[in-house]
Design an enzyme around this catalytic site. Structure first.
Site, PDB file in Angstrom:
ATOM      1  N   HIS A  39       0.841  -1.196   0.000  1.00  0.00           N
ATOM      2  CA  HIS A  39       0.000   0.000   0.000  1.00  0.00           C
ATOM      3  C   HIS A  39       0.873   1.242   0.000  1.00  0.00           C
ATOM      4  O   HIS A  39       2.093   1.157   0.211  1.00  0.00           O
ATOM      5  CB  HIS A  39      -0.983  -0.008   1.178  1.00  0.00           C
ATOM      6  CG  HIS A  39      -0.368   0.105   2.530  1.00  0.00           C
ATOM      7  ND1 HIS A  39       0.521  -0.824   3.040  1.00  0.00           N
ATOM      8  CD2 HIS A  39      -0.513   1.044   3.506  1.00  0.00           C
ATOM      9  CE1 HIS A  39       0.874  -0.470   4.261  1.00  0.00           C
ATOM     10  NE2 HIS A  39       0.258   0.665   4.568  1.00  0.00           N
ATOM     11  N   HIS A  72       1.442   3.830   1.886  1.00  0.00           N
ATOM     12  CA  HIS A  72       1.913   4.570   3.061  1.00  0.00           C
ATOM     13  C   HIS A  72       3.443   4.600   2.969  1.00  0.00           C
ATOM     14  O   HIS A  72       4.065   3.604   2.588  1.00  0.00           O
ATOM     15  CB  HIS A  72       1.460   3.895   4.365  1.00  0.00           C
ATOM     16  CG  HIS A  72       0.073   4.322   4.787  1.00  0.00           C
ATOM     17  ND1 HIS A  72      -0.727   3.555   5.605  1.00  0.00           N
ATOM     18  CD2 HIS A  72      -0.644   5.442   4.497  1.00  0.00           C
ATOM     19  CE1 HIS A  72      -1.886   4.193   5.795  1.00  0.00           C
ATOM     20  NE2 HIS A  72      -1.862   5.319   5.135  1.00  0.00           N
ATOM     21  N   ASP A 129       5.956   4.338   4.837  1.00  0.00           N
ATOM     22  CA  ASP A 129       6.850   3.352   5.472  1.00  0.00           C
ATOM     23  C   ASP A 129       6.896   2.043   4.678  1.00  0.00           C
ATOM     24  O   ASP A 129       7.649   1.129   5.046  1.00  0.00           O
ATOM     25  CB  ASP A 129       6.464   3.101   6.941  1.00  0.00           C
ATOM     26  CG  ASP A 129       5.050   2.580   7.134  1.00  0.00           C
ATOM     27  OD1 ASP A 129       4.137   3.062   6.438  1.00  0.00           O
ATOM     28  OD2 ASP A 129       4.846   1.695   7.984  1.00  0.00           O
ATOM     29  N   HIS A 130       6.134   1.973   3.580  1.00  0.00           N
ATOM     30  CA  HIS A 130       6.136   0.750   2.764  1.00  0.00           C
ATOM     31  C   HIS A 130       6.682   0.967   1.351  1.00  0.00           C
ATOM     32  O   HIS A 130       6.925  -0.005   0.644  1.00  0.00           O
ATOM     33  CB  HIS A 130       4.722   0.158   2.682  1.00  0.00           C
ATOM     34  CG  HIS A 130       4.242  -0.301   4.016  1.00  0.00           C
ATOM     35  ND1 HIS A 130       4.233  -1.639   4.384  1.00  0.00           N
ATOM     36  CD2 HIS A 130       3.820   0.391   5.097  1.00  0.00           C
ATOM     37  CE1 HIS A 130       3.795  -1.733   5.628  1.00  0.00           C
ATOM     38  NE2 HIS A 130       3.535  -0.514   6.088  1.00  0.00           N
ATOM     39  N   HIS A 163      -7.449  -1.466   5.787  1.00  0.00           N
ATOM     40  CA  HIS A 163      -6.497  -0.535   6.385  1.00  0.00           C
ATOM     41  C   HIS A 163      -7.053   0.874   6.139  1.00  0.00           C
ATOM     42  O   HIS A 163      -8.154   1.010   5.630  1.00  0.00           O
ATOM     43  CB  HIS A 163      -5.129  -0.764   5.721  1.00  0.00           C
ATOM     44  CG  HIS A 163      -3.989  -0.062   6.367  1.00  0.00           C
ATOM     45  ND1 HIS A 163      -3.807  -0.029   7.727  1.00  0.00           N
ATOM     46  CD2 HIS A 163      -2.948   0.650   5.830  1.00  0.00           C
ATOM     47  CE1 HIS A 163      -2.709   0.664   7.986  1.00  0.00           C
ATOM     48  NE2 HIS A 163      -2.172   1.095   6.856  1.00  0.00           N
ATOM     49  N   HIS A 188       6.347  -5.443  11.576  1.00  0.00           N
ATOM     50  CA  HIS A 188       5.687  -4.134  11.609  1.00  0.00           C
ATOM     51  C   HIS A 188       5.248  -3.783  13.042  1.00  0.00           C
ATOM     52  O   HIS A 188       4.063  -3.655  13.338  1.00  0.00           O
ATOM     53  CB  HIS A 188       4.479  -4.156  10.643  1.00  0.00           C
ATOM     54  CG  HIS A 188       3.953  -2.791  10.272  1.00  0.00           C
ATOM     55  ND1 HIS A 188       2.972  -2.165  10.999  1.00  0.00           N
ATOM     56  CD2 HIS A 188       4.265  -1.948   9.260  1.00  0.00           C
ATOM     57  CE1 HIS A 188       2.687  -0.994  10.427  1.00  0.00           C
ATOM     58  NE2 HIS A 188       3.460  -0.837   9.379  1.00  0.00           N
TER      59      HIS A 188
HETATM   60 ZN   LIG Z   1       2.934   0.529   7.841  1.00  0.00          ZN
HETATM   61 ZN   LIG Z   2      -0.115   1.592   6.484  1.00  0.00          ZN
END
Ligand SMILES: [Zn+2]
Ligand SMILES: [Zn+2]
Length: 314
Positions: free
Chosen positions: A62, A64, A66-67, A140, A269
């Site tokens: 996804h 976001h 941090d990914h 999410h 995570h």
């Molecule tokens: Zn994340």
């Molecule tokens: Zn996320």
């Protein structure tokens, strides 16, 4: 097959953990796949035995940061590496193509090798003679996909001893027998290949669900998996925070593992809030203890930790 965790922290990097990235290697194959690519992943590669030049596929769960904020930098750096001229394909949610095109356009960058970006829809997204990959939407704060890698069943062991004792010369005839064909020998005897080949060896299954709340699609994807990698951002006592952030607790990750009938659960995570507890990050171990109360074969990952998935016996 081997999983190597390159980043196991949620949201932001911590002192001991980088943000999400997970490599999947295959037996006797140098190419590997990457699931998510948080910022700094390219430096994590340098600290691991993995070589960026051998990267084949990237799956982004996804959008976001941090990914996937590590993606343009990692792909650009790969262009500068000697011998890194093999194609890379990136699979991810809608919006990824625009992000990559804009990034390369405004920075004047290009990949020095064939680079393809595929925006995925739920269902089968890749298949070759050995593996298939499917994805399903999880739940999410934004669109987030879980991925299942399924290894196809392999032919059973070929009984070379018996083939030899029957006087069959090694060579192309062995290949035909391995495929289960019936052959006729020069002396007129016929041999049925299926009698010389053991039962097929069932393929392995690896599933990646990050980020998500506890949801049915995680269970569906993970059904009978050898290993489920599932996010466990929070401890059970922080369920309210988990729900608010669209995340799971360690107990919920373990519940998915139980419902799906997986062999092993590896959690990743983690909120950095637990890292400060205990000595040198041991505070995180409570998430493992918590998950094991629901599903015994649960583990917490840490950066550079590898988990091997052995072949099934025939
Ligand atoms: Zn994340
Ligand atoms: Zn996320």
């Amino acid at each position: 097959m081997r999983l190597t965790f390159l980043g196991t922290s949620a949201g932001t990097p911590s002192r001991l953990r980088n943000v999400s990235a997970l490599a999947l290697q295959f037996d006797q194959q140098s190419a590997f796949w990457l699931f998510d690519c948080g910022e700094g992943t390219q430096q994590q590669f340098m600290r691991s035995p993995l070589r960026l030049s051998q990267l084949q596929f990237v799956f982004i769960s996804h959008l976001h940061g941090d990914h996937f904020y590590g993606l343009p930098g990692m792909l650009a750096s790969r262009s500068l590496q000697y011998g890194a001229d093999t194609p890379v394909t990136v699979f991810g949610p809608p919006g990824l193509l625009r992000f990559m095109q804009t990034t390369f356009e405004v920075s004047g960058g290009t990949a020095g090798y064939p680079l393809t970006i595929h925006e995925v829809k739920p269902g089968l997204i890749y298949e070759d003679e050995r593996y298939s990959v499917t994805c399903l939407p999880l739940i999410h704060r934004i669109t987030s996909f879980g991925f299942a890698v399924v290894e196809k069943d392999q032919p059973g062991h070929f009984d070379v001893e018996t083939a030899r004792s029957l006087g069959i010369p090694a060579g192309p005839l062995y290949g035909r027998l391995k495929r289960g064909e019936t052959i006729t020998l020069p002396d007129g005897r016929t041999v049925n290949g299926s009698e010389l080949v053991g039962p097929p060896i069932s393929g392995r299954k690896v599933v990646y669900c990050c980020d998500t709340i506890y949801c049915q699609n995680s269970i569906h994807l993970a059904r009978q998996a050898d290993v489920l990698v599932h996010e466990a951002t929070y401890a059970g006592e922080d369920l309210e925070l988990a729900v608010r952030g669209g995340h799971s607790t360690a107990t919920q990750a373990a519940q998915v593992a139980v419902q799906a009938g997986v062999k092993a659960l590896v959690m990743t995570h983690f909120s950095p809030r637990y890292e400060g507890q205990g000595v040198e990050g041991t505070g995180m171990e409570r998430l493992q203890t918590e998950a094991r109360q629901t599903f015994a074969n649960s583990y917490i990952a840490h950066d550079f930790w590898s988990y091997d998935i052995p072949r099934h016996e025939a």
